[in-house]
Design a protein around this motif. Sequence first.
Motif, PDB file in Angstrom:
ATOM      1  N   GLN A  81      18.839  13.692  46.948  1.00  0.00           N
ATOM      2  CA  GLN A  81      18.768  12.653  47.972  1.00  0.00           C
ATOM      3  C   GLN A  81      19.239  11.323  47.407  1.00  0.00           C
ATOM      4  N   ASN A  82      19.782  10.488  48.321  1.00  0.00           N
ATOM      5  CA  ASN A  82      20.127   9.125  47.920  1.00  0.00           C
ATOM      6  C   ASN A  82      19.144   8.140  48.544  1.00  0.00           C
ATOM      7  N   ALA A  83      19.354   6.855  48.302  1.00  0.00           N
ATOM      8  CA  ALA A  83      18.413   5.834  48.767  1.00  0.00           C
ATOM      9  C   ALA A  83      18.375   5.730  50.285  1.00  0.00           C
ATOM     10  N   ASN A  84      19.449   6.180  50.961  1.00  0.00           N
ATOM     11  CA  ASN A  84      19.504   6.087  52.418  1.00  0.00           C
ATOM     12  C   ASN A  84      18.916   7.308  53.117  1.00  0.00           C
ATOM     13  N   GLY A  85      18.484   8.290  52.353  1.00  0.00           N
ATOM     14  CA  GLY A  85      17.899   9.481  52.951  1.00  0.00           C
ATOM     15  C   GLY A  85      18.877  10.613  53.191  1.00  0.00           C
ATOM     16  N   ASP A  86      20.157  10.420  52.876  1.00  0.00           N
ATOM     17  CA  ASP A  86      21.101  11.534  52.966  1.00  0.00           C
ATOM     18  C   ASP A  86      20.751  12.568  51.894  1.00  0.00           C
ATOM     19  N   ALA A  87      21.068  13.832  52.153  1.00  0.00           N
ATOM     20  CA  ALA A  87      20.656  14.881  51.226  1.00  0.00           C
ATOM     21  C   ALA A  87      21.736  15.936  51.054  1.00  0.00           C
ATOM     22  N   ILE A  88      21.819  16.464  49.835  1.00  0.00           N
ATOM     23  CA  ILE A  88      22.702  17.582  49.508  1.00  0.00           C
ATOM     24  C   ILE A  88      21.816  18.762  49.110  1.00  0.00           C
ATOM     25  N   PRO A  89      21.693  19.785  49.940  1.00  0.00           N
ATOM     26  CA  PRO A  89      20.868  20.946  49.574  1.00  0.00           C
ATOM     27  C   PRO A  89      21.466  21.683  48.375  1.00  0.00           C
ATOM     28  N   TYR A  90      20.608  22.300  47.600  1.00  0.00           N
ATOM     29  CA  TYR A  90      21.086  23.086  46.468  1.00  0.00           C
ATOM     30  C   TYR A  90      20.186  24.298  46.243  1.00  0.00           C
ATOM     31  N   ALA A 137      27.712  19.487  52.617  1.00  0.00           N
ATOM     32  CA  ALA A 137      26.902  18.458  53.265  1.00  0.00           C
ATOM     33  C   ALA A 137      27.769  17.254  53.586  1.00  0.00           C
ATOM     34  N   ASN A 138      27.547  16.667  54.747  1.00  0.00           N
ATOM     35  CA  ASN A 138      28.228  15.439  55.154  1.00  0.00           C
ATOM     36  C   ASN A 138      27.342  14.265  54.757  1.00  0.00           C
ATOM     37  N   VAL A 139      27.713  13.576  53.681  1.00  0.00           N
ATOM     38  CA  VAL A 139      26.852  12.529  53.133  1.00  0.00           C
ATOM     39  C   VAL A 139      27.657  11.270  52.823  1.00  0.00           C
ATOM     40  N   SER A 140      26.939  10.175  52.717  1.00  0.00           N
ATOM     41  CA  SER A 140      27.548   8.897  52.359  1.00  0.00           C
ATOM     42  C   SER A 140      27.719   8.806  50.843  1.00  0.00           C
ATOM     43  N   ALA A 141      28.460   7.798  50.409  1.00  0.00           N
ATOM     44  CA  ALA A 141      28.670   7.592  48.979  1.00  0.00           C
ATOM     45  C   ALA A 141      27.384   7.088  48.332  1.00  0.00           C
ATOM     46  N   GLY A 142      27.221   7.394  47.041  1.00  0.00           N
ATOM     47  CA  GLY A 142      26.044   6.929  46.325  1.00  0.00           C
ATOM     48  C   GLY A 142      25.600   7.915  45.268  1.00  0.00           C
ATOM     49  N   THR A 143      24.452   7.628  44.659  1.00  0.00           N
ATOM     50  CA  THR A 143      23.865   8.493  43.648  1.00  0.00           C
ATOM     51  C   THR A 143      22.792   9.363  44.283  1.00  0.00           C
ATOM     52  N   TYR A 144      22.866  10.659  44.021  1.00  0.00           N
ATOM     53  CA  TYR A 144      21.940  11.636  44.589  1.00  0.00           C
ATOM     54  C   TYR A 144      21.147  12.293  43.463  1.00  0.00           C
ATOM     55  N   SER A 145      19.848  12.475  43.661  1.00  0.00           N
ATOM     56  CA  SER A 145      19.037  13.024  42.584  1.00  0.00           C
ATOM     57  C   SER A 145      17.839  13.804  43.126  1.00  0.00           C
ATOM     58  N   ASP A 146      17.291  14.637  42.276  1.00  0.00           N
ATOM     59  CA  ASP A 146      16.045  15.346  42.553  1.00  0.00           C
ATOM     60  C   ASP A 146      15.332  15.566  41.224  1.00  0.00           C
ATOM     61  N   THR A 147      14.013  15.721  41.290  1.00  0.00           N
ATOM     62  CA  THR A 147      13.204  15.945  40.104  1.00  0.00           C
ATOM     63  C   THR A 147      12.730  17.396  40.077  1.00  0.00           C
ATOM     64  N   ILE A 148      13.029  18.066  38.988  1.00  0.00           N
ATOM     65  CA  ILE A 148      12.656  19.464  38.798  1.00  0.00           C
ATOM     66  C   ILE A 148      11.649  19.540  37.650  1.00  0.00           C
ATOM     67  N   ALA A 149      10.543  20.249  37.879  1.00  0.00           N
ATOM     68  CA  ALA A 149       9.536  20.439  36.828  1.00  0.00           C
ATOM     69  C   ALA A 149       9.391  21.928  36.541  1.00  0.00           C
ATOM     70  N   ILE A 150       9.419  22.285  35.259  1.00  0.00           N
ATOM     71  CA  ILE A 150       9.341  23.684  34.830  1.00  0.00           C
ATOM     72  C   ILE A 150       8.238  23.822  33.783  1.00  0.00           C
ATOM     73  N   GLN A 181      21.057  14.659  38.770  1.00  0.00           N
ATOM     74  CA  GLN A 181      21.738  13.722  39.654  1.00  0.00           C
ATOM     75  C   GLN A 181      23.251  13.919  39.627  1.00  0.00           C
ATOM     76  N   LEU A 182      23.870  13.491  40.706  1.00  0.00           N
ATOM     77  CA  LEU A 182      25.327  13.449  40.777  1.00  0.00           C
ATOM     78  C   LEU A 182      25.727  12.240  41.620  1.00  0.00           C
ATOM     79  N   THR A 183      26.975  11.843  41.485  1.00  0.00           N
ATOM     80  CA  THR A 183      27.501  10.695  42.211  1.00  0.00           C
ATOM     81  C   THR A 183      28.523  11.153  43.247  1.00  0.00           C
ATOM     82  N   VAL A 184      28.395  10.640  44.458  1.00  0.00           N
ATOM     83  CA  VAL A 184      29.363  10.908  45.521  1.00  0.00           C
ATOM     84  C   VAL A 184      30.193   9.649  45.727  1.00  0.00           C
ATOM     85  N   THR A 185      31.500   9.791  45.687  1.00  0.00           N
ATOM     86  CA  THR A 185      32.402   8.659  45.891  1.00  0.00           C
ATOM     87  C   THR A 185      33.026   8.726  47.281  1.00  0.00           C
TER      88      THR A 185
END
Length: 307
Positions: A81-90, A137-150, A181-185
């Motif tokens: 997810q980015n700061a605007n709430g857009d999301a890339i499922p994985y 996913a149709n998303v805006s530009a920005g940094t997208y991240s998620d937290t994974i715990a193992i 995280q990944l960056t969308v341009t």
Amino acid sequence: MSTKYVLVALVCLALISFKLQAGCTVVGNSTQNLGSFSSSQIATSTLSTRFSSNFSCSGFVNLLDYSRIDATLVAANFELQNANGDAIPYTLYTDAARSTPFVLNSTKEFGSFNLIDLLGLFGDDGTIPLYFDTAVANVSAGTYSDTIAIFWRWDYCSGIGLLGICIGRDKGSETIIINVQLTVTGSCSIQTTDVSLGSLTYLGNVSSAILPLNINCTKQLSYQYYVDGGDNFANGQRNMVLNAEAIPYVIKTTDGHTAVGPSMAHSIAGLGSGQVQGFQLLVLTIAEDRFPMPGVYRDQVRVIVEF
């Protein structure tokens, strides 16, 4: 009298023992950056990659002793997810073949090892890799991240003595947190078609045609578009030409009032949706009291999008 000699051979007996040692290490919390990708890549194709789990081991385990490494996924949103709430499922996997998704609260058992070189389980960086596929996913530009715990748990022979006897075990458990995280341009694309203004014999009768534009820019990306002066621009005027003859023309918005181009100063603003947006411009000949020489008059223009 004879002399007798007794030869005595000394045999040195030694008991040689040896020990092979192994150990597991949890590197600790980290951020795994998957790279930078255009919004069009994310919207049209699956990103398949891998990253470090931050868990590593070294050495061998014993032939006769049971040994295992387990990983339990205790936290993940399965969306970047980015700061605007857009999301890339994985989807997350523990194997390169991506045979079974690694889902919440599931445990991957890396198995019982019998004189297996543990390094065979690990990637180039020495840690067990995790595999990662995004959905489109149709998303805006920005940094997208998620937290994974193992939650990692291990129990195996860490030292091998004479005749392969286990002389020590390495046991432990720890939860590690990975920020992925990944960056969308931003990106834009444009498509249009050739335009014919038909036939005319007298330039006093204006000829017109629609110039269609299909623009696809990243969601929420601001952009501007215009049409340049063409190949035959002269004295502030676009021209279709035949040899030394010319027919002047203009390009405007469809209301016929606003000129488009030939520079950014006369551009039209837009806001991307991540999908194709259709626009129309109006191409018109300029009225003149004359009869042009018969033939096909041509010009070539470029539609420019800046973002």
